[in-house]
Design an enzyme around this catalytic site. Structure first.
Site, mmCIF file in Angstrom:
data_model
loop_
_atom_site.group_PDB
_atom_site.id
_atom_site.type_symbol
_atom_site.label_atom_id
_atom_site.label_comp_id
_atom_site.label_asym_id
_atom_site.label_seq_id
_atom_site.Cartn_x
_atom_site.Cartn_y
_atom_site.Cartn_z
ATOM 1 N N HIS A 168 -2.539 4.693 0.735
ATOM 2 C CA HIS A 168 -2.812 3.486 1.515
ATOM 3 C C HIS A 168 -3.391 2.354 0.674
ATOM 4 C CE1 HIS A 168 -1.889 5.798 5.046
ATOM 5 N NE2 HIS A 168 -2.773 6.721 4.686
ATOM 6 N N ARG A 169 -3.434 2.559 -0.634
ATOM 7 C CA ARG A 169 -3.958 1.506 -1.490
ATOM 8 C C ARG A 169 -2.999 0.311 -1.541
ATOM 9 N NH1 ARG A 169 -7.792 2.784 -5.486
ATOM 10 N NH2 ARG A 169 -6.975 4.907 -5.471
ATOM 11 N N GLY A 170 -1.711 0.568 -1.432
ATOM 12 C CA GLY A 170 -0.708 -0.474 -1.599
ATOM 13 C C GLY A 170 -0.829 -1.598 -0.595
ATOM 14 N N VAL A 197 -3.943 -3.715 -1.380
ATOM 15 C CA VAL A 197 -3.731 -4.577 -2.543
ATOM 16 C C VAL A 197 -2.784 -5.719 -2.194
ATOM 17 C CG1 VAL A 197 -2.793 -4.677 -4.877
ATOM 18 C CG2 VAL A 197 -4.261 -2.779 -4.218
#
Length: 311
Positions: free
Chosen positions: A248-250, A253
């Protein structure tokens, strides 16, 4: 901030092409919380030139460069060997502390660096804390610096867990014939101007760099006031879902980078067009095929999976 005349690096404002790479570096400067930029491409595509020129333009000096054969002591810090031989215990700062002082750490060929060192560096960038517990040293130091890594995919990749820790990823593009011509003439002109005591060409490039640096600093200062509407947050989440982004970092970011782009444009509100521009930077290395050794290229098929979200 004047660039030292003794450093023969092509001015950032005169670099031909590589617009995605330049934008990613600028976004990471405006919003350091993005977590760094990973640049991939074949040799000779100006990866190192752009990074060094950017460091000179924004900070007035070259970035701290991490060599491939760096040891833990060199990266994290340790004891001064000469002092130990004299019976004195004196700590020696590592490259991460030096990067904190200079503002930017550059890791060339990051895919060839030992994984555990890459992980430590990414941890420090993410948390802002370097915790050292080794060889009689116990310390927690607060550090802050930008991170840029480069890699040539032909020489091996990074583990998916490490790929994901880089906020943005860009691929260097080949130049068109017209841009190749411009690049040749620009480099030849720069080499000629270096030999001159006073150079209007270099003075103009320095003024251009100073203006861009001022714009970047203004955007960084304005960033907290740039709104990210609920709809834009949902758009980032939907795009990540459509592209089956790993983790879920994408999507986070993507929102951070879109907000930084809005700040750079002088806008007070993040819009879908900002998301669209930065989406490949935030999600290309988080697609399942890319995370597990596939291509990092972003093509028409990727665009087609999210096109209707931007109608």
């Amino acid at each position: 901030m004047p660039v030292p005349a003794a450093i023969p690096i092509l001015p950032y404002s005169r670099v031909v092409g590589q617009d995605d790479l330049k934008l990613a570096l600028e976004l990471n400067f405006v919003a350091p919380g993005i977590g760094g930029v990973l640049i991939t491409g074949q040799r000779g595509t100006a990866k190192s030139t752009v990074v060094r020129a950017f460091a000179l333009m924004t900070r007035g000096e070259l970035p701290v460069t991490l060599p491939i054969n760096a040891t833990d002591d060199r990266v994290l810090g340790g004891w001064e060997l000469d002092a130990l031989m004299r019976g004195e215990a004196r700590e020696q700062s590592g490259l991460l502390e030096e990067a904190d002082e200079k503002g930017l750490l550059y890791v060339d060929e990051v895919n060839l660096l030992d994984d555990h060192l890459v992980n430590i560096i990414l941890d420090v960038v993410s948390t802002g804390v370097l915790s050292v517990q080794r060889e009689g040293i116990a310390a927690a130091k607060h550090l802050s610096f930008g991170l840029v890594g480069t890699m040539n995919p032909e020489e091996g990749g990074l583990r998916p867990q490490l790929l994901d820790r880089f906020g943005l990823m860009v691929t260097t593009a080949g130049l068109t014939t017209e841009d190749r011509h411009r690049m040749i003439m620009t480099v030849l002109a720069f080499e000629e101007e270096l030999a001159r005591g006073e150079s209007p060409w270099r003075a103009e490039a320095e003024r251009e760099g100073a203006a861009l640096r001022s714009a970047l600093l203004a955007a960084r200062a304005a960033l907290p006031g740039v709104e990210v509407p609920e709809a834009v947050g949902m758009l980032c989440a939907e795009c990540a879902g459509r592209l089956s982004a790993v983790g879920h970092r994408g999507e986070l970011v993507a929102a951070q980078a879109a907000r930084a782009l809005a700040a750079l444009e002088g806008a007070v509100r993040t819009e879908p067009r900002h998301v669209r521009r930065v989406l490949p930077f935030a999600l290309r290395h988080r697609r399942p095929e890319s995370a597990h050794g596939g291509t990092f290229e972003w093509g028409p098929d990727d665009d087609a999976r999210v096109d209707d979200l931007f109608d």
